[in-house]
Design a protein around this motif. Structure first.
Motif, PDB file in Angstrom:
ATOM      1  N   GLY A  89     -20.722  -3.804   3.368  1.00 18.54           N
ATOM      2  CA  GLY A  89     -20.754  -4.598   2.139  1.00 18.54           C
ATOM      3  C   GLY A  89     -21.070  -3.727   0.929  1.00 18.54           C
ATOM      4  N   ASN A  90     -22.006  -2.790   1.109  1.00 14.83           N
ATOM      5  CA  ASN A  90     -22.327  -1.869   0.016  1.00 14.83           C
ATOM      6  C   ASN A  90     -21.116  -1.006  -0.338  1.00 14.83           C
ATOM      7  OD1 ASN A  90     -24.908  -2.865   0.152  1.00 14.83           O
ATOM      8  ND2 ASN A  90     -25.763  -1.081   1.196  1.00 14.83           N
ATOM      9  N   LEU A  91     -20.389  -0.563   0.674  1.00 16.15           N
ATOM     10  CA  LEU A  91     -19.196   0.253   0.452  1.00 16.15           C
ATOM     11  C   LEU A  91     -18.151  -0.524  -0.345  1.00 16.15           C
ATOM     12  CD1 LEU A  91     -17.651   2.881   0.995  1.00 16.15           C
ATOM     13  CD2 LEU A  91     -16.842   1.845   3.116  1.00 16.15           C
ATOM     14  N   ASN A  92     -18.014  -1.794  -0.035  1.00 12.33           N
ATOM     15  CA  ASN A  92     -17.059  -2.635  -0.759  1.00 12.33           C
ATOM     16  C   ASN A  92     -17.469  -2.753  -2.228  1.00 12.33           C
ATOM     17  OD1 ASN A  92     -14.812  -4.229  -0.999  1.00 12.33           O
ATOM     18  ND2 ASN A  92     -15.847  -6.106  -0.390  1.00 12.33           N
ATOM     19  N   GLN A  93     -18.757  -2.894  -2.494  1.00 11.49           N
ATOM     20  CA  GLN A  93     -19.229  -2.971  -3.880  1.00 11.49           C
ATOM     21  C   GLN A  93     -18.981  -1.657  -4.619  1.00 11.49           C
ATOM     22  OE1 GLN A  93     -23.321  -4.066  -3.471  1.00 11.49           O
ATOM     23  NE2 GLN A  93     -22.863  -6.220  -3.038  1.00 11.49           N
ATOM     24  N   LEU A  94     -19.236  -0.539  -3.913  1.00 11.91           N
ATOM     25  CA  LEU A  94     -19.003   0.761  -4.541  1.00 11.91           C
ATOM     26  C   LEU A  94     -17.519   0.981  -4.820  1.00 11.91           C
ATOM     27  CD1 LEU A  94     -21.492   3.012  -2.559  1.00 11.91           C
ATOM     28  CD2 LEU A  94     -21.657   2.330  -4.953  1.00 11.91           C
ATOM     29  N   ALA A  95     -16.650   0.535  -3.922  1.00  9.99           N
ATOM     30  CA  ALA A  95     -15.210   0.664  -4.145  1.00  9.99           C
ATOM     31  C   ALA A  95     -14.786  -0.150  -5.370  1.00  9.99           C
ATOM     32  CB  ALA A  95     -14.449   0.206  -2.901  1.00  9.99           C
ATOM     33  N   TYR A  96     -15.370  -1.325  -5.517  1.00 14.43           N
ATOM     34  CA  TYR A  96     -15.065  -2.155  -6.687  1.00 14.43           C
ATOM     35  C   TYR A  96     -15.483  -1.439  -7.967  1.00 14.43           C
ATOM     36  CZ  TYR A  96     -15.340  -6.000 -10.015  1.00 14.43           C
ATOM     37  OH  TYR A  96     -15.190  -6.794 -11.120  1.00 14.43           O
ATOM     38  N   ALA A  98     -15.885   1.780  -8.347  1.00 13.67           N
ATOM     39  CA  ALA A  98     -15.047   2.970  -8.526  1.00 13.67           C
ATOM     40  C   ALA A  98     -13.707   2.590  -9.155  1.00 13.67           C
ATOM     41  CB  ALA A  98     -14.825   3.667  -7.183  1.00 13.67           C
ATOM     42  N   ASN A  99     -13.137   1.474  -8.739  1.00  9.27           N
ATOM     43  CA  ASN A  99     -11.875   1.024  -9.330  1.00  9.27           C
ATOM     44  C   ASN A  99     -12.065   0.587 -10.775  1.00  9.27           C
ATOM     45  OD1 ASN A  99     -10.192   1.449  -7.128  1.00  9.27           O
ATOM     46  ND2 ASN A  99     -10.686  -0.525  -6.234  1.00  9.27           N
ATOM     47  N   LYS A 100     -13.223   0.067 -11.073  1.00  8.61           N
ATOM     48  CA  LYS A 100     -13.488  -0.448 -12.413  1.00  8.61           C
ATOM     49  C   LYS A 100     -13.834   0.672 -13.392  1.00  8.61           C
ATOM     50  CE  LYS A 100     -16.494  -3.877 -14.587  1.00  8.61           C
ATOM     51  NZ  LYS A 100     -17.596  -4.802 -14.323  1.00  8.61           N
ATOM     52  N   ALA A 101     -14.750   1.588 -12.989  1.00  7.30           N
ATOM     53  CA  ALA A 101     -15.258   2.595 -13.921  1.00  7.30           C
ATOM     54  C   ALA A 101     -14.843   4.020 -13.569  1.00  7.30           C
ATOM     55  CB  ALA A 101     -16.781   2.511 -13.970  1.00  7.30           C
ATOM     56  N   GLY A 102     -14.174   4.214 -12.461  1.00 11.34           N
ATOM     57  CA  GLY A 102     -13.774   5.563 -12.053  1.00 11.34           C
ATOM     58  C   GLY A 102     -14.663   6.077 -10.935  1.00 11.34           C
ATOM     59  N   PHE A 103     -14.060   6.922 -10.093  1.00  6.83           N
ATOM     60  CA  PHE A 103     -14.762   7.405  -8.907  1.00  6.83           C
ATOM     61  C   PHE A 103     -15.978   8.246  -9.257  1.00  6.83           C
ATOM     62  CE2 PHE A 103     -15.417  10.510  -5.506  1.00  6.83           C
ATOM     63  CZ  PHE A 103     -15.677   9.641  -4.453  1.00  6.83           C
ATOM     64  N   SER A 104     -15.900   9.026 -10.318  1.00  7.34           N
ATOM     65  CA  SER A 104     -17.002   9.932 -10.648  1.00  7.34           C
ATOM     66  C   SER A 104     -18.296   9.179 -10.919  1.00  7.34           C
ATOM     67  CB  SER A 104     -16.626  10.803 -11.853  1.00  7.34           C
ATOM     68  OG  SER A 104     -16.342   9.969 -12.964  1.00  7.34           O
ATOM     69  N   SER A 105     -18.223   7.923 -11.344  1.00  6.93           N
ATOM     70  CA  SER A 105     -19.437   7.158 -11.634  1.00  6.93           C
ATOM     71  C   SER A 105     -20.177   6.738 -10.363  1.00  6.93           C
ATOM     72  CB  SER A 105     -19.109   5.914 -12.472  1.00  6.93           C
ATOM     73  OG  SER A 105     -18.297   5.036 -11.720  1.00  6.93           O
ATOM     74  N   VAL A 106     -19.491   6.690  -9.222  1.00  6.84           N
ATOM     75  CA  VAL A 106     -20.135   6.252  -7.972  1.00  6.84           C
ATOM     76  C   VAL A 106     -20.049   7.298  -6.873  1.00  6.84           C
ATOM     77  CG1 VAL A 106     -19.811   3.781  -8.405  1.00  6.84           C
ATOM     78  CG2 VAL A 106     -18.047   5.073  -7.193  1.00  6.84           C
ATOM     79  N   ALA A 107     -19.612   8.502  -7.190  1.00  6.74           N
ATOM     80  CA  ALA A 107     -19.400   9.533  -6.171  1.00  6.74           C
ATOM     81  C   ALA A 107     -20.686   9.851  -5.413  1.00  6.74           C
ATOM     82  CB  ALA A 107     -18.835  10.795  -6.816  1.00  6.74           C
ATOM     83  N   LYS A 108     -21.807  10.013  -6.109  1.00  5.90           N
ATOM     84  CA  LYS A 108     -23.066  10.348  -5.449  1.00  5.90           C
ATOM     85  C   LYS A 108     -23.495   9.220  -4.511  1.00  5.90           C
ATOM     86  CE  LYS A 108     -27.877  11.514  -6.427  1.00  5.90           C
ATOM     87  NZ  LYS A 108     -28.459  10.477  -5.609  1.00  5.90           N
ATOM     88  N   ASP A 109     -23.380   7.986  -4.976  1.00  4.78           N
ATOM     89  CA  ASP A 109     -23.748   6.837  -4.135  1.00  4.78           C
ATOM     90  C   ASP A 109     -22.848   6.751  -2.902  1.00  4.78           C
ATOM     91  OD1 ASP A 109     -25.772   6.086  -5.875  1.00  4.78           O
ATOM     92  OD2 ASP A 109     -24.467   4.726  -7.012  1.00  4.78           O
ATOM     93  N   MET A 110     -21.561   7.050  -3.066  1.00  7.35           N
ATOM     94  CA  MET A 110     -20.623   7.006  -1.936  1.00  7.35           C
ATOM     95  C   MET A 110     -20.987   8.051  -0.886  1.00  7.35           C
ATOM     96  SD  MET A 110     -17.557   5.222  -1.981  1.00  7.35           S
ATOM     97  CE  MET A 110     -16.526   4.314  -3.072  1.00  7.35           C
ATOM     98  N   LEU A 111     -21.325   9.271  -1.327  1.00  2.71           N
ATOM     99  CA  LEU A 111     -21.691  10.326  -0.378  1.00  2.71           C
ATOM    100  C   LEU A 111     -22.983   9.975   0.361  1.00  2.71           C
ATOM    101  CD1 LEU A 111     -20.787  13.481  -2.491  1.00  2.71           C
ATOM    102  CD2 LEU A 111     -19.565  12.561  -0.519  1.00  2.71           C
ATOM    103  N   ASP A 112     -23.936   9.400  -0.357  1.00  2.00           N
ATOM    104  CA  ASP A 112     -25.196   8.988   0.272  1.00  2.00           C
ATOM    105  C   ASP A 112     -24.939   7.889   1.311  1.00  2.00           C
ATOM    106  OD1 ASP A 112     -28.059   8.741   0.603  1.00  2.00           O
ATOM    107  OD2 ASP A 112     -27.904   6.890  -0.573  1.00  2.00           O
ATOM    108  N   SER A 115     -23.268   9.279   4.533  1.00  2.00           N
ATOM    109  CA  SER A 115     -24.164   9.945   5.486  1.00  2.00           C
ATOM    110  C   SER A 115     -25.032   8.927   6.228  1.00  2.00           C
ATOM    111  CB  SER A 115     -25.037  10.990   4.780  1.00  2.00           C
ATOM    112  OG  SER A 115     -25.902  10.367   3.858  1.00  2.00           O
ATOM    113  N   ARG A 116     -25.500   7.889   5.554  1.00  2.00           N
ATOM    114  CA  ARG A 116     -26.291   6.851   6.229  1.00  2.00           C
ATOM    115  C   ARG A 116     -25.428   6.092   7.233  1.00  2.00           C
ATOM    116  NH1 ARG A 116     -28.389   3.942   1.198  1.00  2.00           N
ATOM    117  NH2 ARG A 116     -27.516   2.235   2.390  1.00  2.00           N
ATOM    118  N   LEU A 117     -24.192   5.804   6.860  1.00  2.00           N
ATOM    119  CA  LEU A 117     -23.280   5.079   7.743  1.00  2.00           C
ATOM    120  C   LEU A 117     -22.953   5.901   8.990  1.00  2.00           C
ATOM    121  CD1 LEU A 117     -21.787   2.437   8.005  1.00  2.00           C
ATOM    122  CD2 LEU A 117     -19.910   3.397   6.716  1.00  2.00           C
ATOM    123  N   HIS A 118     -22.751   7.204   8.827  1.00  2.00           N
ATOM    124  CA  HIS A 118     -22.505   8.065   9.988  1.00  2.00           C
ATOM    125  C   HIS A 118     -23.688   8.020  10.956  1.00  2.00           C
ATOM    126  CE1 HIS A 118     -18.673  10.054   9.488  1.00  2.00           C
ATOM    127  NE2 HIS A 118     -18.916  10.218   8.198  1.00  2.00           N
TER     128      HIS A 118
END
Length: 128
Positions: A89-96, A98-112, A115-118
């Motif tokens: 669910g968090n990933l879905n929010q981050l994807a939203y 990223a589509n809205k404001a650009g990937f660079s705005s959520v890149a750090k959160d996505m990487l974090d 790693s937690r998901l792995h």
């Protein structure tokens, strides 16, 4: 004001609302069948029932009627699976975002989150 209440007795007209609803007549297990085991067989049944977190009676019933036992989900596995679902669910929010404001705005959160998901998925794969 006199605020006296009668203590509730088994014959009182007020019914208890909580708890599990009663089973229908055709679902009630009312017939008892005996089975004899050697000491070793009885220990095997008890051990198998304990491993599946069931009573001996429920274990024997499922084995007799189905030929197999459908064990309940382990609470630790359910907790880990729920954590993975929450991260999805968090990933879905981050994807939203990223589509809205650009990937660079959520890149750090996505990487974090990755790693937690792995970590959680590794734990889940060990259960399977």
């Amino acid at each position: 004001m006199n605020n006296t209440q009668e203590p509730q007795t088994p014959n009182s007209s007020r019914k208890h609302k909580g708890g599990r609803p009663p089973l229908a007549e055709e679902q009630k297990r009312t017939v008892c069948k005996k089975a004899y085991f050697t000491i070793e067989e009885a220990k095997c049944v008890e051990l198998a029932a304990d491993e599946n977190r069931m009573s001996d009676s429920e274990y024997m019933n499922q084995m007799t009627m189905n030929g197999y036992v459908k064990a309940p989900i382990d609470p630790d596995f359910a907790k880990d699976f729920r954590a993975a679902a929450n991260m999805a669910g968090n990933l879905n929010q981050l994807a939203y975002q990223a589509n809205k404001a650009g990937f660079s705005s959520v890149a750090k959160d996505m990487l974090d989150l990755r790693s937690r998901l792995h970590g959680v998925l590794d734990i889940i794969y060990r259960w399977i």
